[in-house]
Design a protein around this motif. Structure first.
Motif, mmCIF file in Angstrom:
data_model
loop_
_atom_site.group_PDB
_atom_site.id
_atom_site.type_symbol
_atom_site.label_atom_id
_atom_site.label_comp_id
_atom_site.label_asym_id
_atom_site.label_seq_id
_atom_site.Cartn_x
_atom_site.Cartn_y
_atom_site.Cartn_z
ATOM 1 N N VAL A 168 37.887 41.909 25.662
ATOM 2 C CA VAL A 168 37.078 42.790 26.655
ATOM 3 C C VAL A 168 37.742 43.594 27.308
ATOM 4 N N THR A 174 32.948 40.816 33.927
ATOM 5 C CA THR A 174 32.624 39.931 32.854
ATOM 6 C C THR A 174 32.133 38.288 33.535
ATOM 7 N N ILE A 189 40.337 38.760 28.225
ATOM 8 C CA ILE A 189 40.170 39.567 29.506
ATOM 9 C C ILE A 189 40.714 40.654 30.075
ATOM 10 N N GLY A 195 38.214 39.573 35.622
ATOM 11 C CA GLY A 195 38.329 39.467 34.319
ATOM 12 C C GLY A 195 37.115 38.677 33.990
#
Lengths: 454, 288
Positions: A168, A174, A189, A195
């Motif tokens: 990501v 997230t 991430i 994150g």
């Protein structure tokens, strides 16, 4: 992965597969498919904004593109047991009110595996999706300013789900809301806000993730019994800038994490929140952070042992003044490794013979007056520390007392290997040209030249 | 030799003459023990720092060049101002004492040409010291397998040289006023103490005692060229000033994209103003 493969094979055997190529009406294809069918999409571009309202597998071969055209959700999943795989999902709307998502899941057991999500506001957004599986996706979120971004992955009341091996980049968080028993592992991430962001999600296992260059690597809030192991958490800066932030957490176990080069390695705010609950923070590496681990003054009930604190500008910080007790730095004969420990080990048991005491004058000044952090690492700040050592009258009360500091750095294997950056050639050329400049100037000076006067 | 005794000294200084004086100055510096002491001290300390600062292989090169740069910045903050201030302070005063300045001015050159020649020569001396230090540190860093942050490293080397030039100007200003070289040296060391230690300590103490707003703290600190250099270097290798707490965040919020430019302007002002003042003083009434 094997689980998914078996699952796919099973449905391929049982159900007939339909095949479609680009340009066709994807919604019509979905409507025509039998429940449980495998719909194979050939390369091409399909219009998005589709809804899947029956158990179905949508499988791309050769990366077919499903384009939302910048409006609404690209794929809405409104039935359990839907699988999306091998798809390029792009161009959601940009409405934060409607929370436009690449994959908008509204049902349990959604499987999103091996897709590419591009230019999406929210990436994978699962609501009421118990037992879902999100793996091997690459998610690139819309790159607007943070306030206008959506979440790369968001789970809402989706307990028992697994999120693994996703990449990501950008986006907001997230984020995991009201979802218990999650497994979050081996994700990468970066460049987001938080994150990982836990909200009221209990008993999660978070391991092997790489959380880099976010504003906060992982902000863990209001959740219980979270296990945080073997993650690499590095280069998280910004006004908050925590590697890991803990707010009102109860029952955290953190082991084997590499927490490197963050503004603050771990930040503890009212964690543990419940009196009597203990947090175990063992065998982690805190290196090169601005502050290795930072507490609010009233925080207590954390046990730290076997950790390595290596060259953090401030090894342990307490934000604001006040009583700071009730955390344990030594368990039995095992303390922590401190790179600035100035003691010795004459007995040869691997433990310092005198206690490690953290009593820097400058850092206790900055704890009371945060604005003085401005002078961190200046010669003047070193002079203040020196004054504190020379004149006991200035010496502050120790923040940390570790009675069995480890002489050797404990072995904390690097959980994930990271590619080296930079080029040998570029740096080499620079260093050599600097040296050449020095030598050249000397040569100019040494060469017998014409005199100034006859 | 083209320059003869009947050369007419014009109002317009000639570049060739300035360069010739500069080269003479560089040559006499290179043959002096002071020069080699400084170069060896800077190179040696830089190398030791790199060896100490480089992360161990067990942790990996994750912090890499930035970390080396951070240590080098502290070293530069201490040693480069001391080197440049004393070099500048001795330049005119010592030559006046030995009669070298009078000998120089017995040639058909103007005071302006002599002054800028001395300045240029000494800045070349400083360039040798900084490039040698950073170059050696760079080679050692690469040999340890860390290769990220090349541009950062180059930028910090350049900023160090700018700082050195600014300090040289201040030193030469001291030199034009001092009657004796020992006095010049004493004043230079005192100025160094103020810029590197006392100034920051004073701001720190005042801020702690009076709850000074962060805006005042930031701009007061910024008036110090050594601080301007540090912040410039820090933005280069840390990417922002967030690590500096509320005052750092204030600086980023207020100046935003202009932060680097503002810091550079502060440094360039400190580079230009003292040396121009020294030139005016030398051109006018300074004794030879």
């Amino acid at each position: 992965m094997r689980r998914i493969t078996l699952f796919l094979v099973a449905i391929l055997v049982v159900f007939p597969a339909t095949s479609a190529s680009g340009g066709e009406d994807l919604q019509a294809i979905i409507d025509a498919a039998e429940p449980g069918a495998v719909v194979v999409l050939q390369p091409g571009t399909y219009d998005g904004n589709v809804t899947i309202d029956k158990p179905l597998t949508l499988k791309g071969e050769g990366w077919p593109v499903i384009d939302g055209g910048g409006v609404g959700n690209v794929i809405t999943v409104d039935a359990p047991d839907v699988t999306l795989t091998g798809l390029v999902i792009r161009n959601t709307g940009d409405s934060l009110d409607q929370e436009n998502a690449g994959v908008n899941g509204l049902a349990p057991r959604v499987t999103v595996v091996n897709n590419r999500l591009e230019n999406v506001l929210f990436g994978v957004y699962l609501r009421l999706g118990d037992g879902s599986y999100v793996a091997d996706n690459v998610i690139g979120a819309m790159g607007d300013e943070v306030a206008r971004r959506g979440d790369g992955i968001r789970l809402w009341e989706s307990s028992g789900s697994t999120v693994e091996r996703n990449v990501v980049e950008g986006g907001r968080d997230t984020v995991l809301w009201f979802s218990d028993d999650l497994v979050i592992r081996d994700n990468r991430i970066s460049d987001g806000r938080y994150g990982l962001h836990f909200m009221y999600s209990d008993r999660a296992i978070v391991s092997g993730n790489e959380l880099t260059r976010n504003s906060v690597g992982g902000f863990l809030m209001y959740s219980q019994d979270l296990v945080l192991t073997d993650n690499v958490i590095s280069h998280n800066f910004g006004p908050s800038g925590y590697g890991i932030g803990l707010k009102d957490m109860d029952g955290l176990t953190a082991t084997g994490n590499h927490v490197i080069s963050n503004r603050v390695g771990i930040y503890l705010d009212n964690s543990p929140a419940t009196p009597g609950v203990e947090h175990q923070i063992e065998g982690n590496l805190f290196a090169y952070n601005g502050v290795g681990i930072q507490f609010l003054p009233s925080v207590e009930g954390n046990t730290l042992s076997g950790n390595a604190f290596v060259d953090n500008a401030e090894q342990v910080g307490v934000q604001g003044s006040g009583v700071f007790d009730g955390n344990t730095w030594t368990v039995g004969e095992t303390g922590n490794h401190w790179s600035d420990f100035a003691g010795y080990d004459a007995t040869g048991d691997g433990r310092g013979d005198i206690a490690y005491r953290l009593e820097d004058l400058f850092s206790s000044l900055t704890d009371d007056h945060p604005e003085l952090q401005f002078f961190d690492q200046t010669p003047a700040s070193k002079a203040v520390d020196l004054a504190g050592q020379l004149f006991p009258a200035f010496r502050p009360r120790p923040k940390v007392e570790d009675t069995a500091p480890l002489i050797e750095m404990p072995e904390i294997p690097r959980p994930i290997s990271i590619d080296a950056s930079g080029s040998l050639l570029g740096t080499g050329l620079l260093a050599l040209s600097l040296l050449a400049t020095a030598v050249g100037l000397l040569f100019v000076a040494r060469r017998p030249g014409r005199r100034l006067a006859p | 030799m083209t320059m003869t005794a009947d050369r007419v000294i014009t109002e317009r200084p000639e570049m060739t003459t300035i360069l010739r004086v500069a080269r003479k100055e560089l040559r006499s510096s290179v043959t002096s023990r002071w020069f080699w002491m400084w170069v060896l001290a800077f190179v040696g300390l830089a190398l030791i720092l790199v060896l100490v600062a480089l992360p161990s292989t067990r942790i990996g090169g994750q912090a890499g060049f930035g970390r080396t740069a951070a240590s080098l910045v502290t070293l530069v903050q201490i040693i480069v101002p001391l080197m440049a201030l004393t070099l500048g302070a001795l330049s005119i005063a010592a030559q006046r004492e030995t009669g070298a300045l009078r000998f120089l001015m017995s040639h058909p050159i103007s005071r302006t040409e002599a002054f800028w020649g001395l300045y240029l020569g000494n800045s070349a001396v400083l360039a040798v010291a900084t490039t040698a230090g950073f170059g050696a540190a760079g080679v050692l860093t690469i040999s340890r397998g860390v290769t990220d942050g090349t541009a950062t490293f180059a930028w910090i080397a350049f900023a160090s040289w700018l700082l050195a030039m600014a300090m040289l100007g201040i030193g030469m200003l001291i030199s034009t006023f001092a009657k004796r070289s020992s006095a010049a040296l004493g004043v230079a060391v005192f100025v160094w103490l103020i810029l590197v230690f006392i100034g920051d300590l004073g701001v720190m103490g005042t801020a702690a005692a009076t709850n000074m707003p962060v805006s005042v703290l930031f701009f007061t600190a910024l008036a110090n060229p050594v601080e301007a250099f540090r912040l410039l270097a820090l933005t280069a290798f840390a990417g922002s000033l967030d690590a500096l707490g509320p005052a750092g965040v204030y600086a980023v919020d207020t100046l935003g994209d202009n932060l680097d430019l503002s810091l550079l302007i502060v440094l360039l002002l400190w580079l230009a103003l003292p040396v121009l003042a020294a030139w005016q003083r030398f051109r006018g009434k300074a004794d030879l």
